[in-house]
Design an enzyme around this catalytic site. Structure first.
Site, mmCIF file in Angstrom:
data_model
loop_
_atom_site.group_PDB
_atom_site.id
_atom_site.type_symbol
_atom_site.label_atom_id
_atom_site.label_comp_id
_atom_site.label_asym_id
_atom_site.label_seq_id
_atom_site.Cartn_x
_atom_site.Cartn_y
_atom_site.Cartn_z
ATOM 1 N N TYR A 186 -27.399 1.069 47.881
ATOM 2 C CA TYR A 186 -26.370 1.876 47.217
ATOM 3 C C TYR A 186 -25.412 2.508 48.229
ATOM 4 C CZ TYR A 186 -28.245 1.986 42.420
ATOM 5 O OH TYR A 186 -28.640 1.671 41.140
ATOM 6 N N LYS A 237 -39.935 -5.928 48.805
ATOM 7 C CA LYS A 237 -39.711 -7.378 48.889
ATOM 8 C C LYS A 237 -39.904 -7.766 50.352
ATOM 9 C CE LYS A 237 -38.483 -11.313 46.964
ATOM 10 N NZ LYS A 237 -39.368 -12.037 46.026
ATOM 11 N N ASP A 269 -40.785 -8.648 42.346
ATOM 12 C CA ASP A 269 -40.753 -9.618 41.238
ATOM 13 C C ASP A 269 -42.087 -9.603 40.482
ATOM 14 O OD1 ASP A 269 -41.875 -10.622 43.580
ATOM 15 O OD2 ASP A 269 -41.071 -12.653 43.355
ATOM 16 N N ASP A 293 -34.183 1.686 40.354
ATOM 17 C CA ASP A 293 -33.216 1.696 39.252
ATOM 18 C C ASP A 293 -33.658 0.710 38.175
ATOM 19 O OD1 ASP A 293 -30.745 2.187 37.890
ATOM 20 O OD2 ASP A 293 -29.993 0.297 38.699
ATOM 21 N N ASP A 297 -35.915 1.461 34.388
ATOM 22 C CA ASP A 297 -35.412 1.053 33.063
ATOM 23 C C ASP A 297 -36.461 0.214 32.349
ATOM 24 O OD1 ASP A 297 -32.944 2.284 33.415
ATOM 25 O OD2 ASP A 297 -31.809 0.551 32.689
HETATM 26 C C1 IPM Z 1 -29.408 5.490 36.916
HETATM 27 C C2 IPM Z 1 -28.089 4.820 36.690
HETATM 28 C C3 IPM Z 1 -27.210 5.027 37.909
HETATM 29 C C4 IPM Z 1 -27.879 4.361 39.081
HETATM 30 C C5 IPM Z 1 -25.766 4.547 37.746
HETATM 31 C C6 IPM Z 1 -25.102 5.170 36.538
HETATM 32 C C7 IPM Z 1 -24.951 4.816 38.992
HETATM 33 O O1 IPM Z 1 -28.266 3.488 36.389
HETATM 34 O O2 IPM Z 1 -29.437 6.715 37.129
HETATM 35 O O3 IPM Z 1 -30.433 4.815 36.866
HETATM 36 O O4 IPM Z 1 -27.706 3.154 39.315
HETATM 37 O O5 IPM Z 1 -28.583 5.058 39.808
HETATM 38 MG MG MG Z 2 -30.293 2.939 36.107
#
Ligand code: IPM
Ligand code: MG
Length: 412
Positions: A186, A237, A269, A293, A297
């Site tokens: 990032y 990884k 993975d 990230d 999710d």
């Molecule tokens: C998160 C989001 C952010 C990230 C984006 C909105 C920049 O996806 O907080 O997980 O990638 O960190």
């Molecule tokens: Mg995210």
């Protein structure tokens, strides 16, 4: 009730007033290891300044609910909050031309904790990078120095049917992703656009970690694991990436300082696959910024709805940043359909990790459980036999429960 509450409370039981996580000296490099997330200089006073960053999309709706919940909880717990609401993300772009105005960052830095709704939306999607709402969020994380992002994923018994996984796979899932938040691809340099030898356009980024960046996030993760079930899985990884090879080496080295924590390593993975195949094998996961990230999710979906999951981002000192892990959901913004519970639970994390107000945090968590027990559901977690409500009504129902819970029922 107590058992259900324990389910929700346990993953975020890292910092309690009687445990000194974050202030404990951890040899041999204490300066790097102390996560000080308690608001400073407030002993006895119990009056705090909170920066609210409602942001975009559903952000303002869910933050409004969390603000009401915080206010009522404060009055019942003898706490005083002074709220400062500031623009951030797309709304700041519209108002001030930048996604994170200096005044917003200064206010956030000068407060005791920061609660963020969500940022982003179609309107700003095509903006240049430095004018994207997401850039403001990354600047905020770096500006506050919050390098450790804690993302719990708990399958509540009330919502087990909301999971897309089979009941027997989802039931009882209770894990924590500790994501490195201010490093890696990032932020790594070099990055940018250019052309290659064939004069073809290229875009490039750099996955880069220093030993000290790895050590400090690993220490947070070991501490988190130690206060949970004592199992830490480091995800990388290392079969391909040099940054991951160093990551694995440093995490392995630190393990000797935490003999009570069982450390394992997994390639990302495989981890993505194992999270779906058998999520209950995980207790605490530590990983880099980009893998965190993605995996957080994925982990959130085990629980059925990303609309339920809070997060805490903390650093060595200064205010922590607390936000739901869902985005701004522009498709349902302004329609009173959003699930405010992730933000309400983020407010509970703020109380617990940010301010050390354990009892107030538990009151909110218990109220959320009670609201679910009473059958109220927003669209994202609705199932037949429950009562479909909008964002505001869900907030009102949580407030009723906050009000009706006595301190005894909160802690029992
Ligand atoms: C998160 C989001 C952010 C990230 C984006 C909105 C920049 O996806 O907080 O997980 O990638 O960190
Ligand atoms: Mg995210």
């Amino acid at each position: 009730m107590a058992a259900m509450l324990a389910n929700l409370v346990r993953p975020i039981k890292i910092k309690t007033p009687d445990s000194d996580f974050g202030r404990r000296k951890l040899s041999p490099t204490p300066s790097r290891t102390s996560i000080r997330c308690l608001a400073s200089g407030k002993s006895g006073e119990r009056s705090y300044t909170l920066t609210l960053l409602p942001g975009d999309g559903i952000g303002p709706e869910v933050v409004a609910v969390a603000k009401d919940v915080l206010s009522l909880t404060a009055s019942l717990e003898g706490i005083k909050f002074h709220f400062k609401e500031m623009p951030m993300g797309g709304s700041a772009l519209d108002a001030a031309g930048v996604p994170l105005p200096d005044e917003t960052l200064d206010t956030a830095k000068g407060s005791d904790a920061v609660l963020l709704g969500a940022i982003g939306g179609y309107k700003w999607d095509k903006n240049e990078k430095h004018l994207k709402p997401e850039t403001g969020l990354l600047q905020l994380r770096v500006g506050l120095g919050v390098y450790a992002n804690l993302r719990p994923a708990v399958v509540l018994p009330q919502l087990v049917h909301a999971s897309t996984l089979k009941k027997e796979v989802a039931e009882g899932v209770d894990l924590m992703v500790v994501r490195e938040l201010t490093g890696g691809i990032y932020f790594g340099k070099p990055r940018g656009f250019g052309t290659n030898d064939n004069n073809e356009d290229i875009g490039f980024n750099t996955e880069l970690y220093s030993a000290s960046e790895i050590d400090r996030i690993a220490r947070v993760a070991f501490e988190v694991a130690r206060k949970r079930n004592g199992k830490l899985c480091s995800v990388d990884k290392a079969n391909v990436l040099e940054a991951s090879m160093l990551w694995r080496k440093r995490v392995t080295m630190l393990a000797s300082e935490y003999p009570d924590v069982e450390l394992s390593h997994m390639y990302v993975d495989n981890a993505a696959m194992q999270l779906i195949r058998d999520p209950k094998q995980f207790d605490t996961i530590v990983t880099n910024n980009i893998f965190g990230d993605i995996l957080s999710d994925e982990a959130s979906m085990l629980t059925g709805s990303i609309g339920m999951l809070p997060s805490a981002s903390i650093g060595e000192s200064g205010p922590g940043l607390f936000e739901p892990i869902h985005g701004s959901a522009p498709d349902i913004a302004g329609q009173d359909k959003a699930n405010p519970l992730a933000t309400v639970l983020s407010a509970a994390m703020l109380l617990k990790y940010g301010l050390g107000e354990e009892s107030a945090a538990q009151r909110i968590e218990a109220a959320v459980i009670e609201t679910l027990n009473r059958g109220f559901r927003t669209g994202d977690i609705f199932s037949s036999g429950t009562t479909l409500v909008g964002c505001k009504r869900m907030g009102e129902e949580v407030l009723k429960c906050v009000d009706s819970l006595t301190p005894a029922s909160v802690t029992s």
